[in-house]
Design an enzyme around this catalytic site. Structure first.
Site, PDB file in Angstrom:
ATOM      1  N   GLU A   1      -1.829  11.011   5.500  1.00 31.94           N
ATOM      2  CA  GLU A   1      -2.612  11.564   4.067  1.00 31.94           C
ATOM      3  C   GLU A   1      -4.443  11.847   4.908  1.00 31.94           C
ATOM      4  O   GLU A   1      -4.936  12.320   3.770  1.00 31.94           O
ATOM      5  CB  GLU A   1      -2.601  10.363   3.189  1.00 31.94           C
ATOM      6  CG  GLU A   1      -4.178   9.731   2.795  1.00 31.94           C
ATOM      7  CD  GLU A   1      -3.646   8.126   3.340  1.00 31.94           C
ATOM      8  OE1 GLU A   1      -3.978   7.712   4.082  1.00 31.94           O
ATOM      9  OE2 GLU A   1      -2.089   8.254   4.128  1.00 31.94           O
TER      10      GLU A   1
ATOM     11  N   CYS B   1       0.017   1.703   5.893  1.00 31.77           N
ATOM     12  CA  CYS B   1      -1.260   0.823   6.905  1.00 31.77           C
ATOM     13  C   CYS B   1      -0.534  -0.519   5.979  1.00 31.77           C
ATOM     14  O   CYS B   1       0.486  -1.297   5.914  1.00 31.77           O
ATOM     15  CB  CYS B   1      -2.085   1.168   6.283  1.00 31.77           C
ATOM     16  SG  CYS B   1      -3.132   0.135   6.971  1.00 31.77           S
TER      17      CYS B   1
ATOM     18  N   HIS C   1      -1.345   6.629   9.072  1.00 34.94           N
ATOM     19  CA  HIS C   1      -2.058   7.419   7.641  1.00 34.94           C
ATOM     20  C   HIS C   1      -1.841   8.708   7.652  1.00 34.94           C
ATOM     21  O   HIS C   1      -2.853   9.792   8.092  1.00 34.94           O
ATOM     22  CB  HIS C   1      -3.548   7.435   7.559  1.00 34.94           C
ATOM     23  CG  HIS C   1      -4.376   5.776   6.931  1.00 34.94           C
ATOM     24  ND1 HIS C   1      -3.928   5.319   5.495  1.00 34.94           N
ATOM     25  CD2 HIS C   1      -4.496   4.851   7.691  1.00 34.94           C
ATOM     26  CE1 HIS C   1      -5.055   4.538   5.349  1.00 34.94           C
ATOM     27  NE2 HIS C   1      -5.151   3.752   6.641  1.00 34.94           N
TER      28      HIS C   1
END
Length: 381
Positions: free
Chosen positions: A333, A246, A331
């Site tokens: 995660e 990001c 993202h």
């Protein structure tokens, strides 16, 4: 209690207040996620923003301790169509209203969030003032017009101290620009020895930690407001394998000579399709960003595009042609959300191991010298 949201174009929404009382100003954005409001509220990347949830029912499953992405919330306001005050979920420990009061966040419900989202999609994100007070419209407009946009979000959200999450695997220095806990979770699940450092940690201080790889975290705001981070990445590029997420992706691009620009209304939600160019495969991703790397700025750099957004064709992934380094705009995660992209952490670990095989290092020195502990205000967890 009544609450009002006034946009800088003069549009006024009147609804019901929940959460904290008061007045707040921020950039009004929207998130298309059906679930995940707790993670949104605790995601540091939303620092300084008033977040609109497009899904109409928010608060249904309450709040659970294990679902936080950061210890504190940096959101300035929360906008929903319907707020559920009594959650129904065996994991729930508190309500959404309780969470907003705990973090001092002003909320507004019972407004037409579809209309608000259409305005933002048409005109782009804009400043707004959210209040539970009885101020005159003229007062709110004056306050809104004189309020500057926040420029120091990274400094506000980054850790102030170094801390570690010990493991027996590769040592990763995670540079915290406003990191979500999900990144640390993914690294520790792979038994990495993770050292988290503040956003302004210098390249020399990072070298003294003797890392095997560098993780550039997500974070809020304009990447060009964090040029000190760009300078640090420039110094580290080529010395260590790098993986950016990001904001880390955008900072890496700037460090390699590319450019960034602000999107009209950004990408925020858990259902964004991203195409991997090497395989042609489409991944469903979680995203939260308002800036993007300019496609035309890649031509004169050592970067190659690896992923693109299937909706608007913006760049979603980069790799360096010469050095072991790659980044993604989305993202991997994310939680809740798709797990399609978690393999990227495995690729990062494998890249580190290959780099070590090709570049034998001296035996690792002591974990942290006493001098370094003093320099970085080391706080062991």
């Amino acid at each position: 209690m009544q609450a009002r949201l006034l946009l800088e174009d003069g549009t006024l929404f009147t609804g019901q207040a929940f959460g904290s009382e008061g007045q707040t100003i921020g950039e009004v954005v929207f998130n298309t996620g059906i679930t995940g409001y707790q993670e949104v509220l605790s995601d540091p990347s939303y620092c300084g923003q008033i977040v609109t949830m497009t899904y109409p029912l928010i608060g249904n499953y309450g709040v659970a301790r294990d679902d936080f992405e950061a210890i504190a919330s940096h959101i300035h306001g929360f906008v929903v169509r319907r707020h559920e005050p009594v959650p129904s979920n065996w994991r729930a420990q508190n309500s959404l209203d309780y969470l907003l009061k705990e973090f001092g966040i002003v909320g507004i419900s019972e407004i037409d969030t579809r209309m608000l989202t259409r305005i933002l999609r048409h005109h782009g994100t804009m400043k707004g003032v959210l209040t539970t007070g009885a101020e005159r419209i003229e007062e709110l407009q004056e306050r809104l017009g004189s309020a500057p946009m926040m420029r120091d979000q990274v400094a506000r959200t980054s850790t102030k101290h170094v801390f570690s999450s010990p493991g027996n695997g590769e040592r990763i220095v995670l540079i915290d620009y406003g990191a979500k806990s999900g990144i640390l979770r993914e690294l520790t699940q792979r038994n990495c020895d993770v050292v988290v450092v503040p956003h302004d940690t210098t390249a020399e201080q990072i070298r003294r930690l003797n890392p095997d790889g560098i993780q550039l975290s997500n974070g809020p705001g304009d990447p060009k407001d964090a040029m000190h981070a760009v300078a640090t990445i420039k110094e580290l590029l080529g010395e260590y394998p790098i993986f950016g997420i990001c904001l880390g992706h955008q900072l890496f691009a700037l460090a390699c000579g590319a450019d960034t620009t602000k999107l009209k209304f950004g990408h925020r939600g858990g259902n964004h399709p991203v195409k991997e160019l090497s395989s042609g495969r489409c991944y469903i991703t979680s995203q939260n960003h308002g800036y993007t790397v300019l496609d035309e700025s890649i031509a004169n750099t050592e970067l190659a595009v690896t992923h693109i957004n299937n909706n608007d064709r913006t760049i979603e992934g980069l790799k360096h042609k010469k050095y072991p380094a790659f980044t993604v705009q989305y993202h991997p995660e994310a939680s809740p959300g798709p797990f399609d992209s978690s393999y990227l952490f495995d690729q990062f670990i494998e890249m580190i191991r290959e780099h070590k095989r090709n570049n034998p290092q001296k035996p690792r020195q002591a974990y942290l010298s006493e001098t370094l502990k003093g320099e970085l205000q080391y706080a062991q967890k």
